[in-house]
Design a protein around this motif. Structure first.
Motif, PDB file in Angstrom:
ATOM      1  N   LEU A 219      63.646  12.151  65.253  1.00  0.00           N
ATOM      2  CA  LEU A 219      62.828  12.856  66.241  1.00  0.00           C
ATOM      3  C   LEU A 219      62.628  14.286  65.773  1.00  0.00           C
ATOM      4  O   LEU A 219      63.593  15.009  65.520  1.00  0.00           O
ATOM      5  N   ALA A 220      61.376  14.707  65.642  1.00  0.00           N
ATOM      6  CA  ALA A 220      61.063  16.056  65.183  1.00  0.00           C
ATOM      7  C   ALA A 220      60.173  16.766  66.198  1.00  0.00           C
ATOM      8  O   ALA A 220      59.437  16.116  66.947  1.00  0.00           O
ATOM      9  N   TYR A 221      60.257  18.089  66.206  1.00  0.00           N
ATOM     10  CA  TYR A 221      59.428  18.908  67.092  1.00  0.00           C
ATOM     11  C   TYR A 221      58.418  19.654  66.237  1.00  0.00           C
ATOM     12  O   TYR A 221      58.775  20.551  65.468  1.00  0.00           O
ATOM     13  N   VAL A 222      57.145  19.261  66.335  1.00  0.00           N
ATOM     14  CA  VAL A 222      56.101  19.810  65.473  1.00  0.00           C
ATOM     15  C   VAL A 222      54.905  20.237  66.317  1.00  0.00           C
ATOM     16  O   VAL A 222      54.392  19.452  67.118  1.00  0.00           O
ATOM     17  N   HIS A 223      54.486  21.475  66.122  1.00  0.00           N
ATOM     18  CA  HIS A 223      53.304  22.013  66.825  1.00  0.00           C
ATOM     19  C   HIS A 223      53.416  21.820  68.340  1.00  0.00           C
ATOM     20  O   HIS A 223      52.462  21.425  69.012  1.00  0.00           O
ATOM     21  N   GLY A 224      54.611  22.048  68.874  1.00  0.00           N
ATOM     22  CA  GLY A 224      54.779  22.021  70.316  1.00  0.00           C
ATOM     23  C   GLY A 224      54.965  20.661  70.942  1.00  0.00           C
ATOM     24  O   GLY A 224      54.937  20.548  72.182  1.00  0.00           O
ATOM     25  N   GLU A 225      55.155  19.615  70.142  1.00  0.00           N
ATOM     26  CA  GLU A 225      55.376  18.292  70.717  1.00  0.00           C
ATOM     27  C   GLU A 225      56.359  17.490  69.874  1.00  0.00           C
ATOM     28  O   GLU A 225      56.536  17.746  68.685  1.00  0.00           O
ATOM     29  N   TYR A 226      57.003  16.520  70.517  1.00  0.00           N
ATOM     30  CA  TYR A 226      57.964  15.670  69.827  1.00  0.00           C
ATOM     31  C   TYR A 226      57.246  14.494  69.178  1.00  0.00           C
ATOM     32  O   TYR A 226      56.399  13.858  69.807  1.00  0.00           O
ATOM     33  N   ILE A 227      57.604  14.223  67.925  1.00  0.00           N
ATOM     34  CA  ILE A 227      57.024  13.109  67.200  1.00  0.00           C
ATOM     35  C   ILE A 227      58.130  12.358  66.467  1.00  0.00           C
ATOM     36  O   ILE A 227      59.187  12.891  66.189  1.00  0.00           O
ATOM     37  N   MET A 228      57.864  11.086  66.169  1.00  0.00           N
ATOM     38  CA  MET A 228      58.750  10.304  65.320  1.00  0.00           C
ATOM     39  C   MET A 228      58.246  10.388  63.889  1.00  0.00           C
ATOM     40  O   MET A 228      57.045  10.272  63.645  1.00  0.00           O
ATOM     41  N   GLN A 229      59.153  10.571  62.964  1.00  0.00           N
ATOM     42  CA  GLN A 229      58.769  10.600  61.559  1.00  0.00           C
ATOM     43  C   GLN A 229      59.892   9.991  60.722  1.00  0.00           C
ATOM     44  O   GLN A 229      60.996   9.761  61.233  1.00  0.00           O
ATOM     45  N   PRO A 230      59.641   9.700  59.447  1.00  0.00           N
ATOM     46  CA  PRO A 230      60.693   9.119  58.603  1.00  0.00           C
ATOM     47  C   PRO A 230      61.888  10.055  58.498  1.00  0.00           C
ATOM     48  O   PRO A 230      61.763  11.262  58.706  1.00  0.00           O
ATOM     49  N   PRO A 231      63.067   9.517  58.156  1.00  0.00           N
ATOM     50  CA  PRO A 231      64.251  10.363  58.005  1.00  0.00           C
ATOM     51  C   PRO A 231      64.071  11.413  56.924  1.00  0.00           C
ATOM     52  O   PRO A 231      63.078  11.412  56.183  1.00  0.00           O
ATOM     53  N   LYS A 232      65.054  12.294  56.798  1.00  0.00           N
ATOM     54  CA  LYS A 232      64.957  13.468  55.938  1.00  0.00           C
ATOM     55  C   LYS A 232      64.659  13.118  54.483  1.00  0.00           C
ATOM     56  O   LYS A 232      63.823  13.753  53.838  1.00  0.00           O
ATOM     57  N   THR A 233      65.356  12.132  53.930  1.00  0.00           N
ATOM     58  CA  THR A 233      65.148  11.727  52.541  1.00  0.00           C
ATOM     59  C   THR A 233      65.043  10.217  52.467  1.00  0.00           C
ATOM     60  O   THR A 233      65.298   9.514  53.448  1.00  0.00           O
ATOM     61  N   GLU A 234      64.682   9.713  51.302  1.00  0.00           N
ATOM     62  CA  GLU A 234      64.616   8.260  51.110  1.00  0.00           C
ATOM     63  C   GLU A 234      65.981   7.624  51.347  1.00  0.00           C
ATOM     64  O   GLU A 234      66.083   6.540  51.925  1.00  0.00           O
ATOM     65  N   GLN A 235      67.044   8.299  50.913  1.00  0.00           N
ATOM     66  CA  GLN A 235      68.393   7.761  51.097  1.00  0.00           C
ATOM     67  C   GLN A 235      68.831   7.821  52.559  1.00  0.00           C
ATOM     68  O   GLN A 235      69.770   7.108  52.950  1.00  0.00           O
ATOM     69  N   SER A 236      68.173   8.649  53.359  1.00  0.00           N
ATOM     70  CA  SER A 236      68.520   8.735  54.776  1.00  0.00           C
ATOM     71  C   SER A 236      68.085   7.499  55.543  1.00  0.00           C
ATOM     72  O   SER A 236      68.567   7.254  56.652  1.00  0.00           O
ATOM     73  N   ASN A 237      67.168   6.733  54.973  1.00  0.00           N
ATOM     74  CA  ASN A 237      66.780   5.452  55.566  1.00  0.00           C
ATOM     75  C   ASN A 237      67.858   4.446  55.176  1.00  0.00           C
ATOM     76  O   ASN A 237      67.867   3.935  54.063  1.00  0.00           O
ATOM     77  N   ARG A 238      68.766   4.159  56.089  1.00  0.00           N
ATOM     78  CA  ARG A 238      69.984   3.444  55.719  1.00  0.00           C
ATOM     79  C   ARG A 238      70.498   2.580  56.864  1.00  0.00           C
ATOM     80  O   ARG A 238      70.050   2.710  58.000  1.00  0.00           O
ATOM     81  N   VAL A 239      71.469   1.725  56.543  1.00  0.00           N
ATOM     82  CA  VAL A 239      72.177   0.920  57.537  1.00  0.00           C
ATOM     83  C   VAL A 239      73.649   1.278  57.444  1.00  0.00           C
ATOM     84  O   VAL A 239      74.224   1.268  56.352  1.00  0.00           O
TER      85      VAL A 239
END
Length: 349
Positions: A219-239
């Motif tokens: 969850l990120a806060y961009v231009h005054g609104e909350y949006i969903m975006q990919p994790p910080k790095t490729e390795q952050s996409n994990r189980v």
């Protein structure tokens, strides 16, 4: 750059040709300027947007760089960069011609930045943004070389802050009656996930049978609104594997949410929610205040004390590589040297 007077309206206009990005020659007409100099400035700014030479203003370089980055980095990453550039770089270089900026100019800017007494990491990051802008000019606008030729200051070694299990238990015992807050902090402490990753969790991300949680968004806060975006790095996409007691706590909490959709956020809160809880509660229970991010350090400390190796910790925390893990936690691994020596001594007994 000739401009023309419209005697009927008593205003100025500019009319000129330019070559667009496809190499096509186009004509541009812009009316309605009160002053001749305003018309000339508008024409100059317009042409700079299509220029592929470093003989443009720093402002135009920055505008080009932003357009270049828009679809190449995450929105939150670009917003962070732009906020720093707008505040600390643009005011100094804005109207300078890029090709005229010298290493001496950059050194003077660095001196002024150092006088603001920011932390070493923050100062180095701002300097890195300036370096990135000039790298873009070298790569795409035929600037011969970057004037940013030296680092601004040395990295500062700092001790990481964290809660011991005893300190965390003191905090969690105090918030047990607030099941939402308690469950959120339990997940942070016992998984090491980032704040944005926690706040993006849905039921679809939790496999209660396999005892795993998939982290694939933040969850990120961009231009005054909350949006969903990919994790910080490729390795952050994990189980990550999750202890059974934590899954039971998550189930106990989610069972109390009315009509919870599988793709609905299980913690529909803002990014300041957790930090506000820490700063509110810690003084009341005589516990040191840490950042929400320090709960990741707390989790790593627990893993190290349990004997986990750096690679396992890097995979669990979603670090880019194990070097990041060692750079952050090397001193914690060092604290086990005495224990290791004692074990080596026993091998000879």
């Amino acid at each position: 750059m000739p401009c023309y007077k419209d005697n009927k309206s008593n205003t100025w206009y500019c009319k000129f040709y330019y070559t667009n990005w496809q190499g096509e020659k186009k004509q541009k007409l812009k009316r309605g300027f009160k002053l001749q100099r305003d018309a000339k400035e508008w024409e100059r700014n317009f042409l700079e947007q299509f220029a592929t030479s470093p003989d443009i203003t720093f402002q135009s370089l920055y505008d080009k760089y932003k357009r270049f980055k828009e679809n190449r980095v995450k929105a939150s990453t670009l917003e962070t960069q732009c906020n720093a550039i707008d505040l600390h770089i643009l005011p100094y270089f804005k109207n300078r011609i890029v090709s005229d900026i010298t290493p001496e100019d950059v050194a003077e800017w660095q001196t002024q930045l150092l006088e603001k007494k920011f932390s070493a990491s923050h100062t180095r990051q701002i300097n890195a943004y300036l370096r990135m802008l000039f790298k873009y000019a070298v790569d795409y606008l035929r600037l011969p070389r970057s004037p940013v030729i030296a680092q601004i200051c040395k990295p500062q070694k700092g001790n990481i802050d964290f809660w011991t299990p005893e300190e965390y238990r003191k905090f969690s015992d105090h918030i047990k009656d607030n099941i939402e807050l308690y469950t959120a902090f339990e997940i942070l402490f016992y998984t090491g996930m980032r704040k944005g990753e926690l706040l993006a969790l849905t039921m679809n991300d939790i496999d209660f049978q396999a005892k795993k949680i998939r982290i694939n968004k933040t969850l990120a806060y961009v231009h005054g609104e909350y949006i969903m975006q990919p994790p910080k790095t490729e390795q952050s996409n994990r189980v990550i594997d999750v202890p059974e007691f934590l899954l039971a706590e998550i189930r106990n909490y989610t069972d109390k949410i009315y009509h919870l959709d599988p793709d609905q956020r299980i913690f529909p809160r803002s990014r300041v929610w957790l930090g506000q809880a820490i700063t509110r509660i810690c003084p009341a229970i005589d516990l040191k205040i840490i950042r929400v991010h320090d709960l990741r350090h707390s989790h790593a400390s627990v893993l190290i004390n349990l004997g986990a190796n750096p690679l396992m910790i890097a995979e669990r925390l979603g670090h880019k590589d194990v070097k990041v893990t060692m750079n952050i936690y090397a001193h914690l691994f060092q604290s086990h040297q005495e224990e290791i020596i004692q074990k080596l001594e026993k091998l000879k007994l």
